[in-house]
Write an enzyme that holds these catalytic residues in place. Structure first.
Site, PDB file in Angstrom:
ATOM      1  CD  GLU A  33      -2.881   1.059   2.337  1.00 33.10           C
ATOM      2  OE1 GLU A  33      -3.708   0.156   2.153  1.00 33.10           O
ATOM      3  OE2 GLU A  33      -2.900   1.831   3.309  1.00 33.10           O
TER       4      GLU A  33
ATOM      5  CB  THR B 215      -4.532   5.588   1.070  1.00 35.19           C
ATOM      6  OG1 THR B 215      -3.572   6.640   1.021  1.00 35.19           O
ATOM      7  CG2 THR B 215      -3.910   4.332   1.626  1.00 35.19           C
ATOM      8  CE1 TYR B 216     -10.643   9.805  -3.589  1.00 30.58           C
ATOM      9  CE2 TYR B 216     -11.587  10.475  -1.497  1.00 30.58           C
ATOM     10  CZ  TYR B 216     -11.526  10.575  -2.876  1.00 30.58           C
ATOM     11  OH  TYR B 216     -12.365  11.442  -3.522  1.00 30.58           O
TER      12      TYR B 216
ATOM     13  NE  ARG C 238     -17.780   6.042   8.331  1.00 33.33           N
ATOM     14  CZ  ARG C 238     -17.812   5.892   9.638  1.00 33.33           C
ATOM     15  NH1 ARG C 238     -18.941   5.566  10.229  1.00 33.33           N
ATOM     16  NH2 ARG C 238     -16.715   6.052  10.367  1.00 33.33           N
ATOM     17  N   GLY C 239     -14.770   6.183   5.240  1.00 36.35           N
ATOM     18  CA  GLY C 239     -13.858   7.235   5.700  1.00 36.35           C
ATOM     19  C   GLY C 239     -14.159   7.554   7.150  1.00 36.35           C
ATOM     20  CG  ASP C 240     -11.397   7.424  10.241  1.00 31.88           C
ATOM     21  OD1 ASP C 240     -12.144   6.537  10.697  1.00 31.88           O
ATOM     22  OD2 ASP C 240     -10.182   7.277  10.055  1.00 31.88           O
TER      23      ASP C 240
ATOM     24  CB  ALA D 265     -18.213   1.151   3.213  1.00 36.14           C
TER      25      ALA D 265
ATOM     26  CE1 TYR E  54     -11.536  -0.607  10.308  1.00 37.70           C
ATOM     27  CE2 TYR E  54     -13.514  -1.467   9.261  1.00 37.70           C
ATOM     28  CZ  TYR E  54     -12.524  -0.518   9.351  1.00 37.70           C
ATOM     29  OH  TYR E  54     -12.515   0.531   8.470  1.00 37.70           O
TER      30      TYR E  54
ATOM     31  CE  LYS F  91       8.562   4.533   6.910  1.00 36.82           C
ATOM     32  NZ  LYS F  91       7.952   4.080   8.166  1.00 36.82           N
TER      33      LYS F  91
HETATM   34  P1  FAD Z   1     -18.186   1.138   7.201  1.00 39.58           P
HETATM   35  O1  FAD Z   1     -18.107  -0.173   6.532  1.00 39.58           O
HETATM   36  O2  FAD Z   1     -19.312   2.034   6.821  1.00 39.58           O
HETATM   37  O3  FAD Z   1     -18.231   0.862   8.773  1.00 39.58           O
HETATM   38  C1  FAD Z   1     -18.225   1.952   9.721  1.00 39.58           C
HETATM   39  C2  FAD Z   1     -19.096   1.571  10.915  1.00 39.58           C
HETATM   40  O4  FAD Z   1     -20.468   1.448  10.496  1.00 39.58           O
HETATM   41  C3  FAD Z   1     -18.733   0.225  11.537  1.00 39.58           C
HETATM   42  O5  FAD Z   1     -18.910   0.323  12.932  1.00 39.58           O
HETATM   43  C4  FAD Z   1     -19.730  -0.745  10.923  1.00 39.58           C
HETATM   44  O6  FAD Z   1     -20.003  -1.860  11.772  1.00 39.58           O
HETATM   45  C5  FAD Z   1     -20.961   0.133  10.734  1.00 39.58           C
HETATM   46  N1  FAD Z   1     -21.732  -0.250   9.524  1.00 39.58           N
HETATM   47  C6  FAD Z   1     -21.220  -0.594   8.305  1.00 39.58           C
HETATM   48  N2  FAD Z   1     -22.204  -0.839   7.429  1.00 39.58           N
HETATM   49  C7  FAD Z   1     -23.378  -0.671   8.090  1.00 39.58           C
HETATM   50  C8  FAD Z   1     -24.746  -0.771   7.719  1.00 39.58           C
HETATM   51  N3  FAD Z   1     -25.099  -1.106   6.484  1.00 39.58           N
HETATM   52  N4  FAD Z   1     -25.687  -0.501   8.673  1.00 39.58           N
HETATM   53  C9  FAD Z   1     -25.341  -0.152   9.936  1.00 39.58           C
HETATM   54  N5  FAD Z   1     -24.055  -0.030  10.338  1.00 39.58           N
HETATM   55  C10 FAD Z   1     -23.077  -0.279   9.438  1.00 39.58           C
HETATM   56  N6  FAD Z   1      -9.558   6.014   5.371  1.00 39.58           N
HETATM   57  C11 FAD Z   1      -9.315   7.006   4.474  1.00 39.58           C
HETATM   58  O7  FAD Z   1      -9.678   8.173   4.718  1.00 39.58           O
HETATM   59  N7  FAD Z   1      -8.653   6.752   3.273  1.00 39.58           N
HETATM   60  C12 FAD Z   1      -8.242   5.488   2.944  1.00 39.58           C
HETATM   61  O8  FAD Z   1      -7.669   5.287   1.878  1.00 39.58           O
HETATM   62  C13 FAD Z   1      -8.483   4.417   3.871  1.00 39.58           C
HETATM   63  N8  FAD Z   1      -8.105   3.163   3.591  1.00 39.58           N
HETATM   64  C14 FAD Z   1      -8.394   2.146   4.469  1.00 39.58           C
HETATM   65  C15 FAD Z   1      -8.034   0.821   4.134  1.00 39.58           C
HETATM   66  C16 FAD Z   1      -8.289  -0.232   5.015  1.00 39.58           C
HETATM   67  C17 FAD Z   1      -7.910  -1.636   4.635  1.00 39.58           C
HETATM   68  C18 FAD Z   1      -8.926   0.037   6.268  1.00 39.58           C
HETATM   69  C19 FAD Z   1      -9.189  -1.090   7.230  1.00 39.58           C
HETATM   70  C20 FAD Z   1      -9.299   1.340   6.601  1.00 39.58           C
HETATM   71  C21 FAD Z   1      -9.040   2.398   5.714  1.00 39.58           C
HETATM   72  N9  FAD Z   1      -9.420   3.724   6.004  1.00 39.58           N
HETATM   73  C22 FAD Z   1      -9.161   4.733   5.102  1.00 39.58           C
HETATM   74  C23 FAD Z   1     -10.058   4.044   7.283  1.00 39.58           C
HETATM   75  C24 FAD Z   1     -11.617   3.925   7.206  1.00 39.58           C
HETATM   76  O9  FAD Z   1     -12.117   4.921   6.353  1.00 39.58           O
HETATM   77  C25 FAD Z   1     -12.183   4.071   8.617  1.00 39.58           C
HETATM   78  O10 FAD Z   1     -11.817   2.962   9.398  1.00 39.58           O
HETATM   79  C26 FAD Z   1     -13.673   4.368   8.739  1.00 39.58           C
HETATM   80  O11 FAD Z   1     -13.936   4.725  10.103  1.00 39.58           O
HETATM   81  C27 FAD Z   1     -14.600   3.220   8.400  1.00 39.58           C
HETATM   82  O12 FAD Z   1     -14.623   2.971   7.053  1.00 39.58           O
HETATM   83  P2  FAD Z   1     -15.405   1.659   6.501  1.00 39.58           P
HETATM   84  O13 FAD Z   1     -15.401   1.750   5.046  1.00 39.58           O
HETATM   85  O14 FAD Z   1     -14.909   0.447   7.153  1.00 39.58           O
HETATM   86  O15 FAD Z   1     -16.896   1.999   7.063  1.00 39.58           O
END
Ligand code: FAD
Length: 287
Positions: free
Chosen positions: A17, A48-49, A106-108, A123, A144, A271
């Site tokens: 990555e 990443t984004y 989804r993003g943080d 997401a 996770y 790196k």
């Molecule tokens: P989601 O899948 O939406 O989950 C977020 C929360 O909502 C979880 O608690 C989940 O249980 C809950 N949830 C999910 N779907 C539903 C539903 N349908 N109904 C009800 N609840 C639901 N961040 C960046 O800004 N840029 C990046 O490039 C980036 N890359 C990443 C790559 C990886 C491999 C990982 C593990 C994380 C990455 N992140 C990145 C961080 C990520 O954006 C955060 O962890 C964010 O808080 C959650 O994103 P998610 O897509 O997992 O969200």
């Protein structure tokens, strides 16, 4: 090439990555590091984004450059700060650039923002949008092993993961973890819940003590005693810490491969030396 073809193939995959620059003045140094990592010919590389989408053009550009170097690329895409127009524009840009794989996230929640984006709460909403777009993308998502910090329970998090897969997510990449037993346990629970897409194990070689503090504040990872002893002993000696961090990550990967986990994604953090060291260490294991 679609990542599902790589992830379901007979050979183990080892991927890396990278992240895009935050500003244009660092673009060249990032590009150089990315190119160096690409020369290792990994199975694929992900880009990443930037949170908030400010560096989205760089994500597309780097992912496109990787394709030109013959490395399949996976572009991350977040939606928390987007509207439908932004998302469709990004999908168009990715399609035009020839990128076939998207990690839909989804993003943080940005600091100071408490209100969810009503268009894209999860997401899975973004995945539905990508499926509606005529792009024929292969879509992945995040998972996770130690449970997403916003989830009230591990079982609820897995139920939500199943919704993501049902929405069209074809593979998952895990958040970093430092204890393989946590992954094995998670994979068992995911499978039992009907999550039956390939799961790529995300491994972070921790090469500095500062990195650990950042990791823990972001993800609340469980750090095993063996790992803490390494940090205690070598945390203030950068070269020693780097060597120990690479060795620890290698040990994790060897154990994963030995247990039949055939897809490993290394958070190589731009790196090339770290990526190369890891690849050298497992060269014969992934043939
Ligand atoms: P989601 O899948 O939406 O989950 C977020 C929360 O909502 C979880 O608690 C989940 O249980 C809950 N949830 C999910 N779907 C539903 C539903 N349908 N109904 C009800 N609840 C639901 N961040 C960046 O800004 N840029 C990046 O490039 C980036 N890359 C990443 C790559 C990886 C491999 C990982 C593990 C994380 C990455 N992140 C990145 C961080 C990520 O954006 C955060 O962890 C964010 O808080 C959650 O994103 P998610 O897509 O997992 O969200």
């Amino acid at each position: 090439m679609k990542l599902t073809n790589i992830l379901t193939g007979p050979k183990p995959s080892l991927s890396f990555e990278v992240f895009p620059p935050k500003t244009s003045d660092t673009f060249e140094s990032v590009q150089k590091a990315v190119t160096e990592i690409a020369t290792l010919s990994p199975s694929y590389m992900s880009v990443t984004y930037g949170a908030g989408g400010g560096t989205s053009a760089y994500t597309v550009q780097i992912a496109e450059d990787l394709l030109r170097q013959g490395v399949p690329s996976l572009a991350h895409l977040t939606c928390i700060s987007s509207n439908k127009e932004n998302v469709r524009q990004m999908l168009t840009n990715l399609k035009v650039a020839g990128i076939e794989n998207i990690l839909a996230l989804r993003g943080d929640v940005p600091q100071g923002q408490t209100v969810e984006n009503p268009l894209y709460r999860h997401a899975s909403d973004l995945i539905e949008e990508i499926k509606q777009f005529d792009g024929d993308f292969c879509i992945g998502g995040a998972c996770y092993p130690e449970t997403h910090p916003e989830s009230v329970s591990a079982s609820q998090d897995i139920e939500n993961l199943k919704k993501k897969v049902d929405a069209g997510c074809e593979f998952l990449t895990t958040q970093m973890f430092f204890d393989n037993d946590i992954l094995y346990n998670f994979m068992y629970r995911a499978l039992r819940a009907g999550v039956n897409v390939p799961i790529v194990a995300g491994i972070m070689p921790v090469t500095s003590a500062a990195q650990i503090k950042r990791i823990c504040s972001i993800s609340g990872n469980n750090l095993p005693p063996q790992f803490l002893r390494i940090v205690d002993r070598y945390g203030d000696r950068p070269e020693a810490m780097k060597q120990a961090g690479i060795a620890f990550a290698t040990e994790q990967i060897v154990d994963l491969l030995a247990n039949g986990i055939n897809a490993v994604h290394v958070y190589s953090m731009n790196k090339p030396d770290v990526a190369k060291a890891i690849q050298d260490n497992v060269r014969y294991l992934i043939q």
